[in-house]
Design an enzyme around this catalytic site. Sequence first.
Site, PDB file in Angstrom:
ATOM      1  N   ARG A  76       0.854  -1.190   0.000  1.00  0.00           N
ATOM      2  CA  ARG A  76       0.000   0.000   0.000  1.00  0.00           C
ATOM      3  C   ARG A  76       0.892   1.243   0.000  1.00  0.00           C
ATOM      4  O   ARG A  76       2.009   1.219   0.535  1.00  0.00           O
ATOM      5  CB  ARG A  76      -0.890   0.031   1.253  1.00  0.00           C
ATOM      6  CG  ARG A  76      -2.059  -0.910   1.194  1.00  0.00           C
ATOM      7  CD  ARG A  76      -3.125  -0.455   0.184  1.00  0.00           C
ATOM      8  NE  ARG A  76      -4.264  -1.364   0.151  1.00  0.00           N
ATOM      9  CZ  ARG A  76      -4.454  -2.315  -0.777  1.00  0.00           C
ATOM     10  NH1 ARG A  76      -3.581  -2.502  -1.747  1.00  0.00           N
ATOM     11  NH2 ARG A  76      -5.543  -3.071  -0.745  1.00  0.00           N
ATOM     12  N   HIS A 134      -1.543   0.875  -9.800  1.00  0.00           N
ATOM     13  CA  HIS A 134      -2.231  -0.087  -8.926  1.00  0.00           C
ATOM     14  C   HIS A 134      -2.862  -1.227  -9.746  1.00  0.00           C
ATOM     15  O   HIS A 134      -4.068  -1.462  -9.678  1.00  0.00           O
ATOM     16  CB  HIS A 134      -3.292   0.626  -8.066  1.00  0.00           C
ATOM     17  CG  HIS A 134      -3.679  -0.169  -6.848  1.00  0.00           C
ATOM     18  ND1 HIS A 134      -4.026   0.424  -5.646  1.00  0.00           N
ATOM     19  CD2 HIS A 134      -3.789  -1.505  -6.627  1.00  0.00           C
ATOM     20  CE1 HIS A 134      -4.340  -0.527  -4.773  1.00  0.00           C
ATOM     21  NE2 HIS A 134      -4.201  -1.706  -5.357  1.00  0.00           N
TER      22      HIS A 134
END
Length: 307
Positions: free
Chosen positions: A222, A270
């Site tokens: 993350r 992502h």
Amino acid sequence: MAILLLLPDTKAEQLAGLLNKKLAGEDIRIWPETGRPEEIDVAVVWAHPHGALKNLPNLKLILSYGAGVDHIFNDPDLPVDVPICRFVADSLSRQMADYVSGVILNHRLRLIDYREHQAAGNWHPWMPRRGNKVTILGLGQLGQATARQLNTLRFDVTGWSRTAKTLDYCHTCHGQDMLTEAVCEADYVVCLLPLTEETRGILNGTLFSAMKKGAYLINVGRGDHLNENDLLDALYQGHLGGACLDVFSEEPLPSVSPLWRHPRILITPHIASVTDPENLADYVVQSFNALKQGSSLKHLVDRQVQY
Ligand code: NDP
Ligand code: OXD
């Protein structure tokens, strides 16, 4: 029993279409068209609006659309006693293993550098980089699949986790005390940790100083695992050799971010491992049926450790 989908973009419509086929006759609703809140038993969520779950008085299960659940724990009004399950699938593990292997092989063979040379019509052969030690922070579903694949590609893999493990395809170590030892000899350090209170900011100047000069960082966990300024410093000082970043504190990455233009940072939006809606729909059906039949739920999240 009704299932509520709290998902961004067109994900909710797509999943509703699949669930209407796989769970014919069941009541599938798309937020904010919640209908009577007391009829909702299951919520499928990805970065849901905070507070939306607390108004569902009979909610029995929260399902994450992805592997990570930090987006759920971000909600300050998260109901305290509703079980949370996360998405686990072979397709996710395979994509992640391919992504990390691809990035490492690309760096090792200098393919991006050759692309620049090609643009300049420059014929200049190099030997591949030598380093073959990879450390993976996080040895869960994705970390283990990635370690296994890198081992078959003959990399020397070490994995770091919270609890002790023995695996035949990589060296293992665990716990905060062994973090420096885990990274100090690695040519590549891969972050595949969940974002929790303990792991936030773990990719920082202290960790970078413990890493070998010239080492390459890959962050697929993350964005909030990484201190971006510390990374830019470590690259500027020539301590780290480069980085590949797939996740960011703010997504999409703002156009003003210096990360975009850094010559030794590779950025992807992502996509290291993307949820396949068809697989996810099967998982929702399985979980919904387990709930109905009172059988045990798969991939339950431990609220104590937040993953
Ligand atoms: P898992 O829950 O299966 O594994 C988590 C691993 O991290 C475990 O090995 C766990 O240790 C370890 N860990 C957790 N906390 C600590 C800690 N404090 N110190 C050391 N190790 C720790 O997760 P997944 O493998 O399924 O996914 C990992 C993360 O990958 C997700 O949470 C998500 O953030 C990210 N992700 C990113 C995607 C992308 O496209 N970029 C796609 C999908 C996921 P132990 O084994 O001892 O419990
Ligand atoms: C996930 C992700 O957690 O896509 O599944 O990041």
